[in-house]
Design a protein around this motif. Structure first.
Motif, PDB file in Angstrom:
ATOM      1  N   TYR A 126       7.920   1.013   5.061  1.00  0.00           N
ATOM      2  CA  TYR A 126       7.388   0.741   3.723  1.00  0.00           C
ATOM      3  C   TYR A 126       5.970   0.186   3.822  1.00  0.00           C
ATOM      4  N   MET A 127       5.785  -0.808   4.718  1.00  0.00           N
ATOM      5  CA  MET A 127       4.452  -1.386   4.900  1.00  0.00           C
ATOM      6  C   MET A 127       3.493  -0.305   5.380  1.00  0.00           C
TER       7      MET A 127
ATOM      8  N   ILE B  35      -3.424  -3.046   1.678  1.00  0.00           N
ATOM      9  CA  ILE B  35      -2.886  -3.938   2.703  1.00  0.00           C
ATOM     10  C   ILE B  35      -2.089  -5.078   2.054  1.00  0.00           C
ATOM     11  N   VAL B  36      -2.629  -5.635   0.961  1.00  0.00           N
ATOM     12  CA  VAL B  36      -1.875  -6.666   0.237  1.00  0.00           C
ATOM     13  C   VAL B  36      -0.562  -6.090  -0.283  1.00  0.00           C
ATOM     14  N   ALA B  37      -0.619  -4.860  -0.809  1.00  0.00           N
ATOM     15  CA  ALA B  37       0.602  -4.205  -1.287  1.00  0.00           C
ATOM     16  C   ALA B  37       1.606  -4.067  -0.149  1.00  0.00           C
ATOM     17  N   GLY B  38       1.104  -3.738   1.051  1.00  0.00           N
ATOM     18  CA  GLY B  38       1.978  -3.642   2.217  1.00  0.00           C
ATOM     19  C   GLY B  38       2.657  -4.965   2.518  1.00  0.00           C
ATOM     20  N   ILE B  39       1.892  -6.056   2.425  1.00  0.00           N
ATOM     21  CA  ILE B  39       2.473  -7.375   2.660  1.00  0.00           C
ATOM     22  C   ILE B  39       3.553  -7.682   1.624  1.00  0.00           C
ATOM     23  N   LEU B  40       3.251  -7.372   0.361  1.00  0.00           N
ATOM     24  CA  LEU B  40       4.218  -7.652  -0.705  1.00  0.00           C
ATOM     25  C   LEU B  40       5.501  -6.848  -0.525  1.00  0.00           C
TER      26      LEU B  40
ATOM     27  N   PHE C  44      -0.908  -4.413  -8.120  1.00  0.00           N
ATOM     28  CA  PHE C  44      -1.792  -3.922  -7.060  1.00  0.00           C
ATOM     29  C   PHE C  44      -1.798  -2.405  -6.937  1.00  0.00           C
ATOM     30  N   VAL C  45      -0.633  -1.788  -7.128  1.00  0.00           N
ATOM     31  CA  VAL C  45      -0.583  -0.333  -7.003  1.00  0.00           C
ATOM     32  C   VAL C  45       0.108   0.267  -8.206  1.00  0.00           C
ATOM     33  N   LYS C  46      -0.273   1.507  -8.495  1.00  0.00           N
ATOM     34  CA  LYS C  46       0.267   2.170  -9.671  1.00  0.00           C
ATOM     35  C   LYS C  46       1.729   2.523  -9.464  1.00  0.00           C
ATOM     36  N   ARG C  47       2.043   3.059  -8.307  1.00  0.00           N
ATOM     37  CA  ARG C  47       3.404   3.480  -8.060  1.00  0.00           C
ATOM     38  C   ARG C  47       4.015   2.586  -6.988  1.00  0.00           C
ATOM     39  N   VAL C  48       5.171   2.049  -7.285  1.00  0.00           N
ATOM     40  CA  VAL C  48       5.835   1.165  -6.341  1.00  0.00           C
ATOM     41  C   VAL C  48       6.972   1.914  -5.664  1.00  0.00           C
ATOM     42  N   GLU C  49       7.002   1.858  -4.360  1.00  0.00           N
ATOM     43  CA  GLU C  49       8.111   2.513  -3.648  1.00  0.00           C
ATOM     44  C   GLU C  49       8.885   1.486  -2.868  1.00  0.00           C
ATOM     45  N   LEU C  50      10.031   1.119  -3.408  1.00  0.00           N
ATOM     46  CA  LEU C  50      10.798   0.064  -2.734  1.00  0.00           C
ATOM     47  C   LEU C  50      11.895   0.640  -1.868  1.00  0.00           C
TER      48      LEU C  50
END
Lengths: 313, 283
Positions: free
Chosen positions: B154-155, B197-202, B277-283
């Motif tokens: 994911y990251m 990168i922040v999105a990756g951390i989150l 932070f990002v438009k599309r979230v992939e959890l």
């Protein structure tokens, strides 16, 4: 490109290689660990490890131990199939609903809801499934079905406990619906505009329009089915909280059961007390991994080929 | 005329079916959130704010206590997971983006993505075999390694997307100044890709605080002691919910619901921040 790489860029590449090496090593280690540790059980029981349903641990005499995991294998297939049968129509409907029926500003909200649902911690699904959904399913779904359709083998047993193969299947369906939706929706959105315009210009009703649109993303739907099955088969926590965890080999869906992953979750902790149980669980894990790899590889291949087909536009 | 009215009826019917099925598909989400707020809220109201730092009750005690050690454990595990996992995800992404023509670059990209497909319980089994057995005990560190592997793809996806979406003009400008790939990455690309990168951390934090299966055989679940070191057993909220829900004790069930509310809040905060932070979230 390769020839032009400067000395410094090459050095940079070399300094990155250890990270690539770690990824590669993790992958190999996973297979190696499972294969190595399950070897004794395959040597001892051979194909019967998969084809028989006996779970006979013995603390004192290892030669009496015998492990056959047919029931967890059947349970894995059953629960994943139930999940798919329920989730697929829901996902397709949700895709159409979001993309065709909703105005642009509300669309985003629903996409977010689907994504929240997809990422919700699995233990939350398990908790809710065991304490809220399971009793409701037993009283209002399983008992009535059993009362009137008991002659069908799938519904033949009385749901004594609310935690059954069926309950786990329904929870899995709820969990994979958002996952399958996002695969199908991505494909649906990628259909080129010219196609949409062409269909609409023929005067199609929205039913006819959607029917043609869906027929174009058939490969993506197939991929979603395979990937969804893989996801459902690998899910552990929510399943082991709702399936009842018992070694019963039955065609009936209203009996408690096991899946491979819930078997590992439940038995791994105390398997060390026995001589062969640990090996049996590694073996079960290896089978789970291989099935998952095969399904996912085919799924991703189909999806990739489909994507390429539309990239040309 | 007849056929066109049939088309019309079919069209209406189709719309109703689609809307009904969509409602059915989304209803569980609202039911789940509602029952967690009701049941968990009940627990939290009775226990008060001390639910966040007290020790869990014993099976027969009358006061609810709290989930202090598990909450600390979750936060600590999430942090450690990022410390271990992010460099790995980041540099693999750099490898895949900056050297897409090399065999290793391509292979690593495919492999890292395919980690998503590995059932997380098997990651737990792997780390148990590789770390817990050699170390001789369950530990926070083992749990963080397991979670780092789970969160890795994911990251990786977020960092990779951020790096590969850097416009070519910026790349040309950086290389035009005579920067090599390493310097361009440090001085130019990281700055442009920082949101990714922040999105990756989150996403790593979200995964690390919500996963249960990889922790079953790695952290040991010590619910009554606060942090004693990275090489010692620890607990996390999802594991506490999983274990308490499967006991027959009423009071444990109530603690599990309260913990689920705390977990839900952590998850939603991370999701909403990530969404910013990002438009599309992939959890």
């Amino acid at each position: 490109m390769k020839g032009k790489m400067s000395r410094k860029d090459k050095l940079f590449l070399y300094s990155l290689l250890p990270f690539g090496g770690i990824i590669l090593a993790l992958f190999i280690l996973l297979f190696k660990t499972l294969a190595e540790n399950s070897l004794p059980i395959f040597l001892r029981e051979g194909i019967h490890f998969i084809l028989s349903n006996e779970w006979k641990p013995s603390e004192t005499n290892p030669s009496l131990e015998y492990y056959g995991i047919l029931s967890p294998i059947v349970g894995t297939i059953y629960t994943s199939l139930i999940a798919l049968i329920i989730a697929l129509p829901l996902s397709i409907a949700l895709t159409i609903f979001i993309n065709e029926f909703l105005p642009y500003n509300v669309k985003d909200l629903f996409i977010n809801l689907v994504e929240i649902m997809a990422g919700l911690p699995t233990v939350i699904y398990g908790l809710w499934g065991a304490f809220v959904l399971a009793p409701i399913l037993r009283d209002y779904v399983m008992l009535p079905i059993h009362r009137y359709l008991w002659f069908i083998p799938f519904f033949s047993c009385n749901p004594l406990s609310p935690l059954t193969i069926f309950t786990a299947g329904v929870i899995l369906a709820i969990m994979i619906t958002p996952f399958i939706t996002s695969i199908i929706r991505e494909a649906y959105e990628n259909i080129p505009l010219t196609y949409r315009e062409a269909i609409l210009s023929l005067g199609a009703t929205s039913y006819e329009y959607v029917k043609i649109m869906l027929s174009m993303i058939k490969p993506a739907v197939i991929a979603a089915i395979l990937l969804g099955f893989g996801r459902a088969a690998g899910e552990t926590i929510a399943v082991s909280m709702t399936i009842g965890n018992s070694f019963s080999l039955t065609t009936c869906l209203f009996a408690p059961g096991y899946t491979i992953s819930s078997l590992i979750a439940n038995q791994f902790g105390n398997a060390g007390f026995y001589h062969y149980m640990m090996n049996a669980l590694y073996g079960a894990g290896l089978i789970l991994l291989l099935v998952g790899v095969v399904l996912n590889t085919i799924g991703l291949y189909v999806l990739g080929r489909w994507r390429k087909q539309f990239e040309e536009f | 005329m007849k056929s066109s009215s049939k088309r019309f009826v079919l069209d209406k019917l189709f719309k109703y079916i689609v809307i009904t099925l969509s409602i059915i598909a989304l209803t569980p989400l609202f039911l789940i959130i509602a029952s967690i707020i009701v049941n968990g809220g009940n627990t939290l109201l009775e226990a008060g704010i001390s639910f966040l730092y007290n020790l869990p009750p014993s099976p027969l005690s009358t006061s609810i206590g709290g989930i202090g050690p598990s909450l600390i454990g979750t936060l600590l595990l999430a942090t450690t997971t990022i410390v271990i996992g992010l460099p790995l995800a980041f540099f693999t992404a750099v490898l895949a983006v900056e050297y897409p023509d090399s065999i290793i670059g391509r292979l690593v990209g495919v492999l890292t993505r395919s980690f998503v497909e590995i059932p997380t319980i098997l990651i737990g089994v792997l780390i148990y075999t590789l770390m817990v057995i050699p170390m001789g005990r369950f530990s926070a560190l083992a749990g963080a390694f397991a979670l780092a592997i789970v969160a890795l793809p994911y990251m990786y996806t977020y960092v990779e997307r951020a790096l590969s979406s850097i416009p070519w003009t910026y790349r040309e400008a950086a290389y035009g100044l005579g920067l090599d790939k390493f310097k361009a990455l440090i001085h130019v690309f990281i700055g442009i890709a920082r949101r990714g990168i922040v999105a990756g951390i989150l996403i790593g934090l979200a995964k690390a605080s919500g996963e249960t299966a990889p922790l079953l055989f790695t952290i040991g679940g010590s619910k009554y002691t606060y942090f004693r070191g990275l090489d010692q057993p620890i607990d996390s909220i999802p594991l506490l919910i999983y274990e308490f829900a499967q006991t027959p004790y009423e009071i444990y069930h109530r603690v599990a619901w309260g913990a689920a509310l705390v977990l839900l809040l952590i998850y939603l905060v991370l999701f909403i921040t990530l969404r910013a932070f990002v438009k599309r979230v992939e959890l």
